[in-house]
Design a protein around this motif. Structure first.
Motif, PDB file in Angstrom:
ATOM      1  N   UNK A   1       0.835  -1.207   0.000  1.00  0.00           N
ATOM      2  CA  UNK A   1       0.000   0.000   0.000  1.00  0.00           C
ATOM      3  C   UNK A   1       0.871   1.259   0.000  1.00  0.00           C
ATOM      4  N   UNK A   2       1.935   1.252   0.776  1.00  0.00           N
ATOM      5  CA  UNK A   2       2.828   2.413   0.786  1.00  0.00           C
ATOM      6  C   UNK A   2       3.548   2.538  -0.554  1.00  0.00           C
ATOM      7  N   UNK A   3       3.966   1.424  -1.120  1.00  0.00           N
ATOM      8  CA  UNK A   3       4.634   1.462  -2.427  1.00  0.00           C
ATOM      9  C   UNK A   3       3.721   2.086  -3.474  1.00  0.00           C
ATOM     10  N   UNK A   4       2.454   1.691  -3.475  1.00  0.00           N
ATOM     11  CA  UNK A   4       1.500   2.253  -4.438  1.00  0.00           C
ATOM     12  C   UNK A   4       1.272   3.740  -4.172  1.00  0.00           C
ATOM     13  N   UNK A   5       1.157   4.109  -2.913  1.00  0.00           N
ATOM     14  CA  UNK A   5       0.950   5.503  -2.563  1.00  0.00           C
ATOM     15  C   UNK A   5       2.123   6.360  -3.044  1.00  0.00           C
ATOM     16  N   UNK A   6       3.330   5.929  -2.764  1.00  0.00           N
ATOM     17  CA  UNK A   6       4.508   6.696  -3.184  1.00  0.00           C
ATOM     18  C   UNK A   6       4.601   6.778  -4.704  1.00  0.00           C
ATOM     19  N   UNK A   7       4.221   5.704  -5.377  1.00  0.00           N
ATOM     20  CA  UNK A   7       4.224   5.723  -6.846  1.00  0.00           C
ATOM     21  C   UNK A   7       3.202   6.722  -7.382  1.00  0.00           C
ATOM     22  N   UNK A   8       2.033   6.776  -6.766  1.00  0.00           N
ATOM     23  CA  UNK A   8       1.005   7.733  -7.188  1.00  0.00           C
ATOM     24  C   UNK A   8       1.475   9.163  -6.924  1.00  0.00           C
ATOM     25  N   UNK A   9       2.109   9.389  -5.784  1.00  0.00           N
ATOM     26  CA  UNK A   9       2.624  10.733  -5.482  1.00  0.00           C
ATOM     27  C   UNK A   9       3.691  11.127  -6.500  1.00  0.00           C
ATOM     28  N   UNK A  10       4.560  10.181  -6.845  1.00  0.00           N
ATOM     29  CA  UNK A  10       5.578  10.438  -7.866  1.00  0.00           C
ATOM     30  C   UNK A  10       4.923  10.779  -9.198  1.00  0.00           C
ATOM     31  N   UNK A  11       3.887  10.051  -9.551  1.00  0.00           N
ATOM     32  CA  UNK A  11       3.181  10.317 -10.807  1.00  0.00           C
ATOM     33  C   UNK A  11       2.540  11.703 -10.796  1.00  0.00           C
ATOM     34  N   UNK A  12       2.024  12.119  -9.650  1.00  0.00           N
ATOM     35  CA  UNK A  12       1.423  13.448  -9.552  1.00  0.00           C
ATOM     36  C   UNK A  12       2.442  14.549  -9.814  1.00  0.00           C
ATOM     37  N   UNK A  13       3.625  14.398  -9.245  1.00  0.00           N
ATOM     38  CA  UNK A  13       4.685  15.381  -9.482  1.00  0.00           C
ATOM     39  C   UNK A  13       5.113  15.325 -10.947  1.00  0.00           C
ATOM     40  N   UNK A  14       5.232  14.111 -11.489  1.00  0.00           N
ATOM     41  CA  UNK A  14       5.617  13.965 -12.895  1.00  0.00           C
ATOM     42  C   UNK A  14       4.605  14.651 -13.811  1.00  0.00           C
ATOM     43  N   UNK A  15       3.331  14.578 -13.474  1.00  0.00           N
ATOM     44  CA  UNK A  15       2.305  15.233 -14.288  1.00  0.00           C
ATOM     45  C   UNK A  15       2.502  16.745 -14.289  1.00  0.00           C
ATOM     46  N   UNK A  16       2.840  17.309 -13.139  1.00  0.00           N
ATOM     47  CA  UNK A  16       3.080  18.746 -13.075  1.00  0.00           C
ATOM     48  C   UNK A  16       4.301  19.120 -13.932  1.00  0.00           C
ATOM     49  N   UNK A  17       5.305  18.276 -13.907  1.00  0.00           N
ATOM     50  CA  UNK A  17       6.511  18.536 -14.712  1.00  0.00           C
ATOM     51  C   UNK A  17       6.232  18.414 -16.199  1.00  0.00           C
ATOM     52  N   UNK A  18       5.342  17.506 -16.578  1.00  0.00           N
ATOM     53  CA  UNK A  18       5.082  17.236 -17.990  1.00  0.00           C
ATOM     54  C   UNK A  18       4.019  18.139 -18.604  1.00  0.00           C
ATOM     55  N   UNK A  19       3.242  18.803 -17.788  1.00  0.00           N
ATOM     56  CA  UNK A  19       2.141  19.625 -18.290  1.00  0.00           C
ATOM     57  C   UNK A  19       2.682  20.772 -19.145  1.00  0.00           C
ATOM     58  N   UNK A  20       2.410  20.749 -20.458  1.00  0.00           N
ATOM     59  CA  UNK A  20       2.970  21.775 -21.336  1.00  0.00           C
ATOM     60  C   UNK A  20       2.485  23.182 -21.012  1.00  0.00           C
ATOM     61  N   UNK A  21       1.342  23.310 -20.399  1.00  0.00           N
ATOM     62  CA  UNK A  21       0.845  24.632 -20.035  1.00  0.00           C
ATOM     63  C   UNK A  21       1.013  24.912 -18.562  1.00  0.00           C
ATOM     64  N   UNK A  22       1.758  24.063 -17.862  1.00  0.00           N
ATOM     65  CA  UNK A  22       1.862  24.156 -16.421  1.00  0.00           C
ATOM     66  C   UNK A  22       2.862  25.189 -15.920  1.00  0.00           C
ATOM     67  N   UNK A  23       2.975  25.236 -14.622  1.00  0.00           N
ATOM     68  CA  UNK A  23       3.790  26.230 -13.932  1.00  0.00           C
ATOM     69  C   UNK A  23       5.262  26.141 -14.289  1.00  0.00           C
TER      70      UNK A  23
END
Length: 165
Positions: free
Chosen positions: A141-163
């Motif tokens: 459960x922790x492994x999945x949680x950390x992976x989801x958190x990593x994916x959330x940060x990756x989405x912010x980094x990949x968003x072409x219109x993002x911050x």
């Protein structure tokens, strides 16, 4: 509206939100080293130490983003999604029993471009750390949680219109 007209970031945000919501409502992380009555076990587990490290890193990223927003008011609206993301991640990690010392003040470059590069570098490091900790976690459960958190940060980094673009 045709599916191709929907911005990719919106779909990504929906998927991330659904995954985070599922983890928040569907997982009760009872990591060794934490207890439901608030008392700590004698020896913290490696997984609790990972959760503590993830919370500390998330809090440090939030401190940097908050400091940049304060120093560069023109960037506030661009950085708002990162503030919301890190606050949500911090809460989820706190709910696992993780704890971290308060973040110390962060120096911010005078130029907004340099400040954004500093934020981007911190976010990239956080994303990689979360991914690594997800692999190292013994509790699924922790492994999945950390992976989801990593994916959330990756989405912010990949968003072409993002911050961070």
């Amino acid at each position: 509206m045709p599916a191709s007209a929907v911005p990719r970031a919106t779909r990504r945000a929906a998927v991330l939100g659904a995954l985070t919501g599922a983890l928040l409502t569907g997982c009760d992380l009872d990591l060794p080293g934490s207890s439901s009555d608030g008392t700590a076990s004698p020896a913290p587990s490696p997984d609790l130490e990972l959760a503590d490290a993830a919370l500390a890193a998330t809090d440090q990223a939030l401190a940097l983003v908050t400091a940049v927003r304060s120093a560069h008011p023109a960037l506030r609206s661009r950085l708002d999604p990162l503030v919301a993301l890190h606050r949500a991640h911090g809460q989820v990690l706190t709910d696992t029993g993780a704890s971290a010392p308060p973040s110390s003040p962060v120096p911010v470059p005078r130029r907004s471009g340099q400040a954004l590069r500093q934020v981007r570098a911190r976010e990239q490091g956080l994303q990689l750390d979360l991914a690594g900790w997800s692999v190292a976690a013994q509790d699924g459960a922790l492994a999945r949680l950390l992976a989801v958190l990593s994916a959330g940060v990756a989405q912010q980094l990949a968003d072409p219109g993002g911050a961070l673009r």
